[in-house]
Design a protein around this motif. Structure first.
Motif, mmCIF file in Angstrom:
data_model
loop_
_atom_site.group_PDB
_atom_site.id
_atom_site.type_symbol
_atom_site.label_atom_id
_atom_site.label_comp_id
_atom_site.label_asym_id
_atom_site.label_seq_id
_atom_site.Cartn_x
_atom_site.Cartn_y
_atom_site.Cartn_z
ATOM 1 N N GLY A 56 71.348 30.909 33.323
ATOM 2 C CA GLY A 56 71.489 29.640 32.704
ATOM 3 C C GLY A 56 71.401 30.343 31.151
ATOM 4 N N LEU A 57 71.841 30.764 30.498
ATOM 5 C CA LEU A 57 72.072 30.914 29.044
ATOM 6 C C LEU A 57 73.417 30.510 28.865
ATOM 7 N N ASP A 58 74.082 29.935 27.441
ATOM 8 C CA ASP A 58 75.412 29.931 27.600
ATOM 9 C C ASP A 58 74.785 30.884 26.365
ATOM 10 N N ILE A 59 75.739 31.525 25.927
ATOM 11 C CA ILE A 59 76.407 32.404 25.328
ATOM 12 C C ILE A 59 75.960 32.854 23.466
ATOM 13 N N GLU A 60 76.285 31.292 23.277
ATOM 14 C CA GLU A 60 75.480 30.892 21.390
ATOM 15 C C GLU A 60 74.058 30.941 22.013
ATOM 16 N N LEU A 61 72.860 30.247 22.866
ATOM 17 C CA LEU A 61 71.607 30.035 22.657
ATOM 18 C C LEU A 61 71.385 32.121 23.020
ATOM 19 N N TYR A 62 72.361 32.652 23.703
ATOM 20 C CA TYR A 62 71.893 33.977 23.975
ATOM 21 C C TYR A 62 72.104 35.283 22.887
ATOM 22 N N ASN A 63 72.418 35.038 22.307
ATOM 23 C CA ASN A 63 72.985 35.309 20.641
ATOM 24 C C ASN A 63 72.411 34.894 20.097
ATOM 25 N N SER A 64 71.368 33.820 19.766
ATOM 26 C CA SER A 64 70.430 33.589 18.692
ATOM 27 C C SER A 64 68.712 34.537 19.312
ATOM 28 N N ILE A 65 68.684 33.996 20.338
ATOM 29 C CA ILE A 65 68.046 34.945 21.103
ATOM 30 C C ILE A 65 67.856 36.628 20.502
ATOM 31 N N ALA A 66 68.945 36.527 20.804
ATOM 32 C CA ALA A 66 69.475 38.247 20.131
ATOM 33 C C ALA A 66 69.518 38.710 19.105
ATOM 34 N N MET A 67 69.475 37.719 18.399
ATOM 35 C CA MET A 67 69.282 38.030 16.795
ATOM 36 C C MET A 67 68.017 37.700 16.429
ATOM 37 N N ALA A 68 67.280 37.028 17.162
ATOM 38 C CA ALA A 68 66.267 36.461 16.521
ATOM 39 C C ALA A 68 65.071 37.420 16.632
ATOM 40 N N VAL A 69 65.082 38.347 18.136
ATOM 41 C CA VAL A 69 64.600 39.943 18.714
ATOM 42 C C VAL A 69 64.402 40.149 17.177
ATOM 43 N N GLN A 70 65.836 41.230 17.059
ATOM 44 C CA GLN A 70 66.209 42.114 16.185
ATOM 45 C C GLN A 70 65.480 41.599 14.681
ATOM 46 N N SER A 71 65.239 40.313 14.040
ATOM 47 C CA SER A 71 65.425 40.355 12.789
ATOM 48 C C SER A 71 63.124 39.328 12.236
ATOM 49 N N ASN A 72 63.097 39.758 14.002
ATOM 50 C CA ASN A 72 61.567 38.560 13.796
ATOM 51 C C ASN A 72 60.411 39.652 14.973
ATOM 52 N N PRO A 73 59.747 40.540 14.287
ATOM 53 C CA PRO A 73 58.812 41.063 14.905
ATOM 54 C C PRO A 73 57.924 40.328 15.422
ATOM 55 N N GLU A 74 57.400 39.584 15.504
ATOM 56 C CA GLU A 74 56.874 38.573 16.973
ATOM 57 C C GLU A 74 57.003 38.185 17.727
ATOM 58 N N LEU A 75 58.314 37.949 18.019
ATOM 59 C CA LEU A 75 59.574 37.538 19.258
ATOM 60 C C LEU A 75 60.331 38.779 19.891
ATOM 61 N N ARG A 76 60.019 39.674 18.926
ATOM 62 C CA ARG A 76 60.119 41.077 20.357
ATOM 63 C C ARG A 76 59.007 41.517 20.675
ATOM 64 N N GLU A 77 57.688 41.403 20.293
ATOM 65 C CA GLU A 77 57.294 42.061 20.891
ATOM 66 C C GLU A 77 56.452 41.435 22.162
ATOM 67 N N ARG A 78 56.945 39.834 21.971
ATOM 68 C CA ARG A 78 56.666 39.032 23.469
ATOM 69 C C ARG A 78 57.914 39.267 23.766
ATOM 70 N N ILE A 79 59.170 39.586 23.689
ATOM 71 C CA ILE A 79 60.055 40.188 24.787
ATOM 72 C C ILE A 79 60.074 41.250 25.396
ATOM 73 N N GLU A 80 59.291 41.842 24.859
ATOM 74 C CA GLU A 80 58.786 43.938 24.963
ATOM 75 C C GLU A 80 57.733 43.332 26.345
ATOM 76 N N SER A 81 57.124 42.351 26.062
ATOM 77 C CA SER A 81 56.127 42.215 26.480
ATOM 78 C C SER A 81 56.069 41.158 28.087
ATOM 79 N N MET A 82 57.268 40.644 27.846
ATOM 80 C CA MET A 82 57.469 40.187 29.327
ATOM 81 C C MET A 82 58.566 41.074 29.806
ATOM 82 N N MET A 83 58.981 42.274 29.415
ATOM 83 C CA MET A 83 59.460 43.010 29.902
ATOM 84 C C MET A 83 58.932 44.035 30.683
ATOM 85 N N ASN A 84 58.286 43.834 30.602
ATOM 86 C CA ASN A 84 56.979 44.956 30.760
ATOM 87 C C ASN A 84 56.208 44.307 32.509
#
Length: 115
Positions: A87-115
């Motif tokens: 349900g994601l388009d490529i541009e949105l996926y890329n935006s999230i992926a780049m944000a995860v790399q540069s935003n420690p808070e978002l990275r932690e949020r994503i990591e907690s969602m993956m566990n």
């Protein structure tokens, strides 16, 4: 050919975190994602990892650059389809992926969602 395999393998390994579209993402500090978008991003990661692992192994055995490129394109297409099926388009996926790399808070949020 080991150099070719290494380069192609590196491409596939970096795919998930870097993204694969050519579009420029907005400044990541200004981007806010909905919970559903982040859940979709997290949900597609196992499938992308499986594709990446499968194709990395297949690419290691190739010595022909043309065959490697064709296999790489096949992997990219499968990854695009997986992202879009979630349900994601490529541009949105890329935006999230780049944000995860540069935003420690978002990275932690994503990591907690993956566990």
């Amino acid at each position: 050919m080991k150099k070719l395999n290494h380069l192609v393998g590196a491409f596939l390994l970096s795919f998930v975190m870097v993204g694969f579209a050519q579009a420029q993402a907005p400044a990541t500090s200004e981007v806010h994602f909905q919970d559903q978008q982040l859940e979709q991003f997290v949900a597609v990661q196992p499938e992308l990892a499986e594709i990446r692992q499968d194709y990395s192994q297949r690419l290691e055995s190739l010595e022909d650059p043309a065959q490697a490129q064709a296999l790489e394109q096949e992997a990219i297409q499968l990854m695009v389809e997986a992202v879009e099926e979630q349900g994601l388009d490529i541009e949105l996926y890329n935006s999230i992926a780049m944000a995860v790399q540069s935003n420690p808070e978002l990275r932690e949020r994503i990591e907690s969602m993956m566990n």
